[in-house]
Design an enzyme around this catalytic site. Structure first.
Site, PDB file in Angstrom:
ATOM      1  CB  SER A   1      47.171  38.276  38.789  1.00  0.00           C
ATOM      2  OG  SER A   1      47.260  38.256  40.198  1.00  0.00           O
ATOM      3  CG  LEU A   2      41.062  36.606  39.492  1.00  0.00           C
ATOM      4  CD1 LEU A   2      40.772  35.517  40.514  1.00  0.00           C
ATOM      5  CD2 LEU A   2      40.132  37.799  39.703  1.00  0.00           C
TER       6      LEU A   2
END
Length: 250
Positions: A89-90
């Site tokens: 994700s991030l």
């Protein structure tokens, strides 16, 4: 080793896998993955400030500061030229930007970059998407519960939640306000993992990572939502192992 990078594996160090966490995650989220990888792959995980061993350090709210912080402690660990990046994700954007920073420095690139549950960097947010980072507390917490990545002990403990909520918000802001400024694909292979039922990162968003490598692109999709790693960690570990084995010697 600086405390920004925590070694999660013991034993042989043939290739190093540097892992960048998702929003709100600590370095320890990668311990289960480290256990599933073979002895020759040594896992190091980045500890973002504001959590875990760096709880007292002020958290960042943009990708560039996070990458700059990670790189300072990463460079001494690249004495072994056999290394790869993984980001969830991030963390996918952090891994991508860290690789570009290495390219700008003219040093060795990762043998492979693995990204999971992460939208390709050039994609803009969809018109119907709501920013999470600036939601009122009640709605923001509800979204965290819905996504499923925040530990229950955090969500169910009001004191811990009050401490961690500003940090998690900053992580979300970094991800949601990110703008890609890199104009060339990376000269290293990319493998992208995605969840078939992920409403945040669509299967088409995962495929778009193919535009960011001048080398091999691989994609693996699983029957899960945004945190499919919780169910498919073993399969992901197998895919990582096979991809790295294709690039021997190491």
């Amino acid at each position: 080793m600086a405390n920004e990078w925590i070694k999660l594996s013991s034993g042989e160090d043939a290739i190093r896998l540097f892992c960048f966490p998702f929003s709100g995650g600590t370095a320890q989220v990668y311990r289960p993955l480290a256990r599933l990888l073979p002895n020759g792959i040594c896992v190091f995980a980045y500890e973002l400030p504001g959590r875990g061993r760096r709880f007292n350090d002020p958290a960042f709210e943009n990708i560039s500061d996070m990458v700059s912080d990670a790189m300072k402690a990463l460079m001494p660990l690249l004495s072994n030229p056999n290394f790869a990046f993984f980001g969830y994700s991030l963390g996918g954007l952090l891994a991508y930007e860290a690789a570009h920073e290495l390219s700008r420095k003219g040093v060795n690139l990762p043998r492979h970059i693995f990204v999971a549950a992460s939208r390709a960097p050039h994609l803009s947010r969809r018109e119907d998407e709501t920013s999470y980072y600036d939601l009122p507390d009640e709605k923001f917490i509800s979204k965290l519960k819905e996504m499923g990545g925040t530990p229950q002990e955090v969500l169910e403990n009001q004191e811990i939640l009050e401490l961690m909520l500003p940090v998690i918000r900053k992580d979300f802001k970094a991800y949601e306000t990110y703008k890609n400024t890199n104009d060339k694909p990376l000269n290293c292979p990319i493998t992208a993992f995605g969840g078939e039922f992920d409403r945040l990162v669509l299967p088409s968003d995962v495929q778009e990572w193919s535009k960011h490598t001048a080398k091999l692109f691989l994609k693996h999709m699983y029957e899960g939502d945004h945190f499919f790693i919780q169910t498919y960690a073993e399969k992901m570990a197998g895919a990582i192992t096979r991809a790295l084995a294709m690039q021997r010697p190491w």
